[in-house]
Design a protein around this motif. Structure first.
Motif, short mmCIF file in Angstrom:
data_model
loop_
_atom_site.label_atom_id
_atom_site.label_comp_id
_atom_site.label_asym_id
_atom_site.label_seq_id
_atom_site.Cartn_x
_atom_site.Cartn_y
_atom_site.Cartn_z
N THR A 113 5.56 12.29 -29.10
CA THR A 113 4.86 11.18 -29.76
C THR A 113 5.80 10.45 -30.71
OG1 THR A 113 2.84 12.53 -29.70
CG2 THR A 113 2.80 10.55 -31.06
N TRP A 114 6.48 11.23 -31.55
CA TRP A 114 7.43 10.63 -32.50
C TRP A 114 8.55 9.90 -31.75
CZ3 TRP A 114 7.16 10.36 -37.79
CH2 TRP A 114 6.20 11.15 -38.43
N SER A 115 9.10 10.55 -30.71
CA SER A 115 10.20 9.94 -29.95
C SER A 115 9.76 8.64 -29.28
CB SER A 115 10.71 10.92 -28.89
OG SER A 115 11.29 12.05 -29.48
N SER A 116 8.52 8.60 -28.80
CA SER A 116 8.01 7.39 -28.13
C SER A 116 7.93 6.22 -29.09
CB SER A 116 6.63 7.66 -27.53
OG SER A 116 6.71 8.61 -26.50
N LEU A 117 7.47 6.48 -30.33
CA LEU A 117 7.38 5.39 -31.30
C LEU A 117 8.77 4.96 -31.78
CD1 LEU A 117 5.47 3.49 -32.70
CD2 LEU A 117 5.25 5.11 -34.58
N PHE A 118 9.68 5.93 -31.95
CA PHE A 118 11.07 5.58 -32.29
C PHE A 118 11.63 4.62 -31.25
CE2 PHE A 118 11.48 9.82 -34.61
CZ PHE A 118 11.50 9.24 -35.85
N GLY B 227 9.26 17.17 -41.91
CA GLY B 227 9.85 18.33 -41.24
C GLY B 227 9.77 18.30 -39.73
N VAL B 228 9.70 17.10 -39.15
CA VAL B 228 9.63 16.97 -37.69
C VAL B 228 10.97 17.39 -37.09
CG1 VAL B 228 9.32 15.36 -35.76
CG2 VAL B 228 7.94 15.11 -37.83
N LYS B 229 10.91 18.22 -36.06
CA LYS B 229 12.13 18.69 -35.41
C LYS B 229 12.82 17.55 -34.68
CE LYS B 229 13.82 22.16 -32.14
NZ LYS B 229 13.43 23.21 -31.16
N LEU B 230 14.13 17.48 -34.81
CA LEU B 230 14.89 16.41 -34.17
C LEU B 230 15.21 16.78 -32.73
CD1 LEU B 230 17.39 15.60 -37.06
CD2 LEU B 230 15.30 14.37 -36.48
N THR B 231 15.11 15.79 -31.85
CA THR B 231 15.49 15.98 -30.45
C THR B 231 16.61 15.00 -30.11
OG1 THR B 231 13.96 14.33 -29.55
CG2 THR B 231 13.10 16.56 -29.91
N GLU B 232 17.23 15.21 -28.96
CA GLU B 232 18.30 14.30 -28.53
C GLU B 232 17.77 12.90 -28.27
OE1 GLU B 232 17.14 17.00 -27.01
OE2 GLU B 232 17.69 17.07 -24.88
N PHE B 233 16.50 12.80 -27.86
CA PHE B 233 15.91 11.48 -27.59
C PHE B 233 15.68 10.71 -28.90
CE2 PHE B 233 14.34 14.50 -24.36
CZ PHE B 233 15.02 13.99 -23.26
N THR B 234 15.18 11.45 -29.91
CA THR B 234 14.96 10.84 -31.22
C THR B 234 16.27 10.33 -31.80
OG1 THR B 234 13.18 12.42 -31.61
CG2 THR B 234 14.02 11.24 -33.52
N LEU B 235 17.28 11.20 -31.79
CA LEU B 235 18.57 10.84 -32.40
C LEU B 235 19.24 9.69 -31.65
CD1 LEU B 235 19.81 14.44 -33.20
CD2 LEU B 235 19.32 12.65 -34.88
#
Length: 503
Positions: free
Chosen positions: A98-103, A126-134
């Motif tokens: 969800t977070w990655s989609s909005l980013f 404290g949301v965990k970071l993923t390669e897609f988010t970064l």
């Protein structure tokens, strides 16, 4: 079956199967809805998505993380970012996806600052970071040319262990290149033991922005030698390289390679770049012929490129035709009226200049004001021509006078032909003297230590007089100036520019 159709790219079949389910009165689940909505995302089917959103609300499934994320993704991809944000805020449980989609949605819609604010909120929660988010956040930093934030994110990526990810690495190569640090960009590229076509494309595009045409061509040849096949982005970058370096024959070569490559489908952007290659080198008639031969309708960027080329090579007849097309395609873009006015002014046709400026005023279109900005001591300082509001403006003008005093010793002559106002030469020289990039340079010289480059950003193309001025000042001060204008980076050092005076 619906998920299978969606994953195989048969989105229409997925939607048809969902309609069959409804007709047969089958029970809809969160998995059914999320898979069907994903099919809408692939087809940019916004109307169908809205209908599915309504069904989700009726069945009380809209708060489900799978369904909500799928709806958010469609809205973001269809440029309905406010709706995407509304769905995001209403979701009680937000997953990493969800977070990655909005980013990604913010970045795709050009809302880079909003993406960075969301990233800070994610860190606080404290949301965990993923390669897609970064990867998405680095892209935001690249678009805004945020050097400090980009470097900080690089450190975060190394700590998280994502520096080996192809898409993250490509984003890092891009952010360093866009921030004027092409050496760091290449160092990162060279460090990667395994490279896919995305990383190669990022590095070729980086060299292109910094007028390193031969380096781009060498990388292209190395790709072939290593068995990595170019895609549509690779060819686009190579044509852009040739366009900005005036390499017409090389441009023809890469365009012909594209046409003979059965794995790549030429698109309108490739033709647009080829029009630019021809136009920038003075072959405006040949560019005009290509516009008529190509299997696409000419876009505003093509006509704009042709109009700009006509301005540089004083082809007022073709300029008028290109301008008329632009007025229809972009009626609110005042820059097109200004460009046509400049074509007439360059040839001394002041009667048509007045007419073009009258059309601009009557149309209500707005032209973009030229701005330059520079970062110093953690703050961004913005300048416009004839700036008066900056707190250090007195020191800036004094420094500029001091620079001009030294410049005149080198027999530097102001290029008054770069000012297109119908005024006396002395007034033209005074107007050119206070261009925004010169004010930013003077501020940089009094504010930044002598051992670091002065990096200036500009929203429009740097004018010929400022370009010539920067070269002389770089020689006098023995400093490196990097100017990022609307087209590319210019590295001024030892009295010359990396663009070779062709931009």
């Amino acid at each position: 079956m619906i998920a299978g159709y969606t994953q195989s790219g048969e989105d229409v079949e997925a939607l048809k199967l969902f309609q069959r389910m409804q007709r047969e009165g089958r029970q809809l689940t969160k998995f059914t809805l999320s898979s069907t909505i994903c099919a809408c995302a692939a087809k940019y089917a916004i109307n169908e998505c809205k209908q599915l959103h309504a069904i989700a609300i009726k069945l009380a499934l809209d708060s489900n993380s799978f369904v909500g994320t799928a709806i958010l993704d469609v809205y973001a991809k269809c440029n309905m970012i406010k709706d995407a944000c509304w769905v995001f805020e209403k979701m009680p449980d937000k997953t990493l996806v969800t977070w990655s989609s909005l980013f990604a949605g913010y970045v795709q819609n050009g809302l880079h600052e909003e993406a960075l604010c969301l990233f800070r909120n994610a860190q606080r929660e404290g949301v965990k970071l993923t390669e897609f988010t970064l990867s998405a956040i680095i892209s935001a930093c690249a678009s805004l040319a945020l050097k400090i934030e980009g470097t900080q994110l690089h450190a975060v990526i190394v700590k998280c262990g994502f520096h080996g990810n192809f898409f993250v690495a490509a984003s890092l190569v891009d952010v360093y290149a866009r921030c004027g640090q092409i050496e760091n960009s290449y160092a990162l590229f060279a460090y990667m033991e395994q490279k896919n076509v995305v990383i190669w494309n990022a590095m070729i595009a980086g060299f292109s922005r910094h007028a390193r045409s031969w380096e781009s061509m060498i990388l292209f040849e190395k790709m072939h030698q290593l068995g990595i096949f170019p895609n549509e982005v690779t060819y686009l970058s190579m044509l852009s390289v040739c366009s900005h370096a005036g390499l017409v024959e090389e441009g023809r070569h890469y365009f012909n390679l594209l046409m003979s490559d059965r794995t790549v489908e030429p698109n309108v952007l490739h033709y647009s770049c080829m029009v630019d290659v021809l136009g920038r080198s003075g072959k405006t008639d040949e560019a005009w012929e290509l516009l008529h031969k190509m299997p696409f309708e000419p876009t505003a960027s093509m006509w704009g490129s042709l109009l700009g080329s006509c301005r540089n090579y004083n082809n007022s007849g073709l300029a008028r035709i290109a301008a008329e097309q632009l007025f229809q395609l972009e009626p609110d873009n005042g820059g097109n009226h200004v460009l046509l006015s400049n074509v007439y002014a360059a040839s001394g046709n002041w009667e048509n200049v007045l007419m073009a400026r009258k059309y601009l005023k009557d149309s209500g279109a707005k032209k973009e004001m030229g701005r330059s900005w520079i970062e110093a001591k953690g703050k961004i300082h913005v300048f416009v021509v004839g700036e008066r509001k900056h707190p250090a403006i007195t020191d800036i003008y004094n420094k500029l006078e001091e620079i001009y005093h030294d410049v005149r010793k080198f027999a530097h002559m102001t290029k008054i032909e770069c000012d297109l106002h119908d005024v006396h030469d002395d007034q033209k020289e005074e107007l050119l003297k206070h261009h925004s990039e010169k004010l930013a340079l003077a501020f940089g010289l009094i504010s930044l230590p002598p051992n670091i480059p002065i990096i200036i950003h500009k929203n429009l193309r740097i004018c010929g007089d400022c370009h010539s001025f920067m070269k002389v000042v770089a020689h006098i001060t023995e400093r490196l100036f990097i100017v990022r204008d609307a087209n590319r980076f210019h590295h001024f050092k030892d009295g010359s520019c990396s663009c070779g005076d062709f931009w």
